[in-house]
Write an enzyme that holds these catalytic residues in place. Structure first.
Site, PDB file in Angstrom:
ATOM      1  N   SER A   1       0.810  -1.218   0.000  1.00 38.66           N
ATOM      2  CA  SER A   1       0.000   0.000   0.000  1.00 38.66           C
ATOM      3  C   SER A   1       0.842   1.266   0.000  1.00 38.66           C
ATOM      4  O   SER A   1       2.064   1.227  -0.018  1.00 38.66           O
ATOM      5  CB  SER A   1      -0.963   0.040   1.190  1.00 38.66           C
ATOM      6  OG  SER A   1      -0.254   0.222   2.400  1.00 38.66           O
TER       7      SER A   1
ATOM      8  N   TYR B   1      -2.839   0.491  -3.276  1.00 35.60           N
ATOM      9  CA  TYR B   1      -4.058   1.022  -2.678  1.00 35.60           C
ATOM     10  C   TYR B   1      -3.668   1.958  -1.541  1.00 35.60           C
ATOM     11  O   TYR B   1      -2.590   1.844  -0.951  1.00 35.60           O
ATOM     12  CB  TYR B   1      -4.970  -0.105  -2.178  1.00 35.60           C
ATOM     13  CG  TYR B   1      -4.303  -1.014  -1.172  1.00 35.60           C
ATOM     14  CD1 TYR B   1      -4.440  -0.782   0.196  1.00 35.60           C
ATOM     15  CD2 TYR B   1      -3.519  -2.076  -1.586  1.00 35.60           C
ATOM     16  CE1 TYR B   1      -3.814  -1.603   1.118  1.00 35.60           C
ATOM     17  CE2 TYR B   1      -2.894  -2.904  -0.677  1.00 35.60           C
ATOM     18  CZ  TYR B   1      -3.044  -2.665   0.680  1.00 35.60           C
ATOM     19  OH  TYR B   1      -2.420  -3.474   1.588  1.00 35.60           O
TER      20      TYR B   1
END
Length: 160
Positions: free
Chosen positions: A25, A58
């Site tokens: 991430s 993400y």
């Protein structure tokens, strides 16, 4: 048909940390996420201005007001603390929505504090003479004001 459109861009953010052993991430200051209308878990593309690396991951929320831009997991091999990055999000829209859509564009300083915002994805960093618009050839002199790309598109759509 669905179109993939720019929904948000955080321009020239400074990477504050990189953790190879984190699960993955990008950690983004919660204030920046909110201002860009990005949700934790939302897919983003990260473009490293320093080395040209481009990756998808993400977003996760970091502490509000911290200025954190943390590259986590394997991406830490591509992006290092101190690198300038562009964080981009895209969304799928039907044709009508895509023609009305206005993206959120944030400009940040070296501490990742918001110094400007707009809706024109080609707009250069305010006050930075080394930043150039992405929609005007640099070798052609321009002596007339150029409307923002977003305004030009909306104007063209209004006349159809």
């Amino acid at each position: 048909m669905l179109r993939t459109m720019l929904t948000a861009k955080i321009h020239r953010a400074t990477v504050t940390q990189a953790d190879l052993h984190y699960v993955g991430s990008v950690t983004i200051d919660a204030d920046l996420l909110a201002a860009a209308d990005l949700l934790p878990g939302e897919q983003v593309t990260i473009v490293d201005i320093n080395n040209g690396a481009r990756l998808e991951t993400y977003a996760i929320a970091g502490p509000a007001g911290s200025g954190i831009i943390g590259i986590n997991g394997a991406a830490a091999r591509l992006v290092q603390p101190g690198d300038l990055v562009i964080i981009i999000a895209y969304g799928l829209m039907d044709d009508a929505e895509a023609r009305r859509h206005v993206p959120k564009v944030l400009f940040v300083d070296a501490a990742n504090r918001i110094i400007g915002h707009g809706d024109d994805p080609a707009e250069p960093l305010p006050g930075d003479p080394s930043s150039l618009r992405g929609d005007i050839p640099v070798d052609i002199p321009v002596d007339i004001p150029v409307p923002t790309a977003a305004a030009a598109v909306r104007s063209a759509m209004a006349t159809q």
